[in-house]
Design an enzyme around this catalytic site. Structure first.
Site, short mmCIF file in Angstrom:
data_model
loop_
_atom_site.label_atom_id
_atom_site.label_comp_id
_atom_site.label_asym_id
_atom_site.label_seq_id
_atom_site.Cartn_x
_atom_site.Cartn_y
_atom_site.Cartn_z
N ASN A 10 -31.56 13.55 11.46
CA ASN A 10 -30.13 13.86 11.35
C ASN A 10 -30.02 15.34 11.03
O ASN A 10 -30.33 15.76 9.92
CB ASN A 10 -29.52 13.00 10.23
CG ASN A 10 -28.09 13.39 9.91
OD1 ASN A 10 -27.44 14.09 10.68
ND2 ASN A 10 -27.59 12.94 8.76
N LYS A 12 -27.36 17.05 10.80
CA LYS A 12 -26.11 17.36 10.08
C LYS A 12 -25.41 18.55 10.75
O LYS A 12 -25.41 18.64 11.97
CB LYS A 12 -26.41 17.61 8.60
CG LYS A 12 -27.27 16.51 7.98
CD LYS A 12 -27.29 16.57 6.50
CE LYS A 12 -28.30 15.56 5.97
NZ LYS A 12 -28.13 15.27 4.55
N HIS A 93 -22.50 7.43 7.31
CA HIS A 93 -23.37 8.25 6.46
C HIS A 93 -22.66 8.52 5.14
O HIS A 93 -21.44 8.70 5.10
CB HIS A 93 -23.69 9.57 7.18
CG HIS A 93 -24.78 10.34 6.50
ND1 HIS A 93 -24.55 11.09 5.37
CD2 HIS A 93 -26.11 10.45 6.78
CE1 HIS A 93 -25.70 11.64 4.99
NE2 HIS A 93 -26.65 11.27 5.81
N GLU A 95 -22.38 11.05 3.38
CA GLU A 95 -21.59 12.29 3.31
C GLU A 95 -20.20 12.06 3.90
O GLU A 95 -19.22 12.63 3.43
CB GLU A 95 -22.36 13.42 4.01
CG GLU A 95 -23.53 13.90 3.14
CD GLU A 95 -24.68 14.54 3.88
OE1 GLU A 95 -24.53 14.89 5.06
OE2 GLU A 95 -25.75 14.69 3.25
N GLU A 164 -29.97 4.42 2.53
CA GLU A 164 -30.08 5.79 2.03
C GLU A 164 -29.44 5.88 0.64
O GLU A 164 -28.20 6.02 0.54
CB GLU A 164 -29.36 6.76 2.96
CG GLU A 164 -29.90 6.77 4.37
CD GLU A 164 -29.64 8.12 5.05
OE1 GLU A 164 -30.61 8.75 5.46
OE2 GLU A 164 -28.47 8.52 5.14
N GLY A 170 -31.30 14.71 0.17
CA GLY A 170 -31.35 16.16 -0.01
C GLY A 170 -31.74 16.61 -1.40
O GLY A 170 -31.57 17.78 -1.75
N SER A 209 -34.74 12.15 1.39
CA SER A 209 -35.85 13.02 1.01
C SER A 209 -37.20 12.58 1.55
O SER A 209 -38.24 12.79 0.92
CB SER A 209 -35.92 13.18 -0.53
OG SER A 209 -34.77 13.86 -0.99
#
Ligand code: PEP
Length: 253
Positions: A10, A12, A93, A95, A164, A170, A209
């Site tokens: 991904n 992003k 996702h 985010e 996730e 991250g 990660s």
């Protein structure tokens, strides 16, 4: 037939045309590992050019609108993704759930819109750190699945789920292999309860990660059928190491 491990990058909001060289290098590396299915999700703007640049990997979107077309300025629909060369789409996702306030119902509608357009779907779920600390991680994730798994048609056929944990994305922090296995077993149980036998074949990816150093042990956890990779998918060097770890596991168990 055994299902191939699925390793998806991904990108992003990263990736200009200059990064197509990296995608080509990932594509060449992927062709050396036929026992692994590899894909990249670049920003919308790069999907068409990436599709032209690669041969052996999937190319997908990171989100789609629920409607096929219309007055939705700035949005991109699933049929538009197909038109530009995408073969799958990530939905839900964390985010987007956090920053765009996407609800489970909206994520389900996006998954169904993507499947209706012929795209594969990677549906993301995961708990926050506070939810894990309070002991509710499994309930949060299975509730997300209850609210967002697609239900229209042959929904399980072109579906993957990505677990996730929000606190692992991250951050360089990862859950223990035991915790990953426990969550993936809970997700599998929910998939089978929802789809019956077809739920047993849905790939459940781990994301958060993943890097060249930890991929082998995370991919070996119970019920892990691949990885959704952010930062470490941006260079061919680190992403290829993850693909290689998946290939070694698929070959030697
Ligand atoms: C992601 O954003 O889906 C992700 C897993 O990111 P990272 O690998 O950078 O944690």
């Amino acid at each position: 037939m055994a299902v191939l491990p699925y390793i998806v990058g991904n990108w992003k909001m990263n990736g200009t045309r200059a990064m197509l060289a990296e995608a080509r290098a990932i594509d060449r590396a992927a062709s050396r590992f036929p026992g692994v299915e590899v894909a990249l999700a670049p920003p919308f703007t790069l999907i068409g050019a990436m599709r032209e640049a690669v041969n052996d990997i999937g190319v997908g979107g990171q989100d789609c609108h629920v409607k096929p077309s219309g007055a939705y300025t700035g949005d991109v629909s699933a049929p538009l993704l197909v038109d530009t060369g995408a073969d799958f789409c990530i939905v839900g996702h964390s985010e987007r759930r956090a920053m765009a306030h996407e609800t489970d119902a909206l994520v389900r509608a996006k998954a169904e819109a993507a499947q209706a357009a012929g795209l594969g779907v990677i549906l993301c779920v995961g708990e926050t750190e506070a939810e894990r600390d309070s002991g509710h991680a499994e309930k949060v994730v299975t509730d997300q699945l209850a609210g967002s798994l697609p239900q229209a048609g042959d929904a399980a056929a072109k579906l993957s789920v990505a677990y996730e944990p929000v606190w692992a994305i991250g951050t360089g922090r990862v859950p223990s292999v035991d915790d990953v296995g426990a969550m993936h077993r809970a997700i599998r149980a929910k998939l089978v309860a929802t789809y019956g036998e077809a739920g047993a074949a849905v790939r459940v990816l781990y994301g958060g990660s993943v890097n060249a150093g930890n991929a082998a042990e995370l991919l070996a956890a119970d019920e892990v059928g691949g990885a959704l990779v952010g930062g470490a998918s941006l260079t061919a060097e680190s992403f290829t190491a993850i693909i290689g770890a998946a290939a070694a596991l698929a070959e030697h168990g």
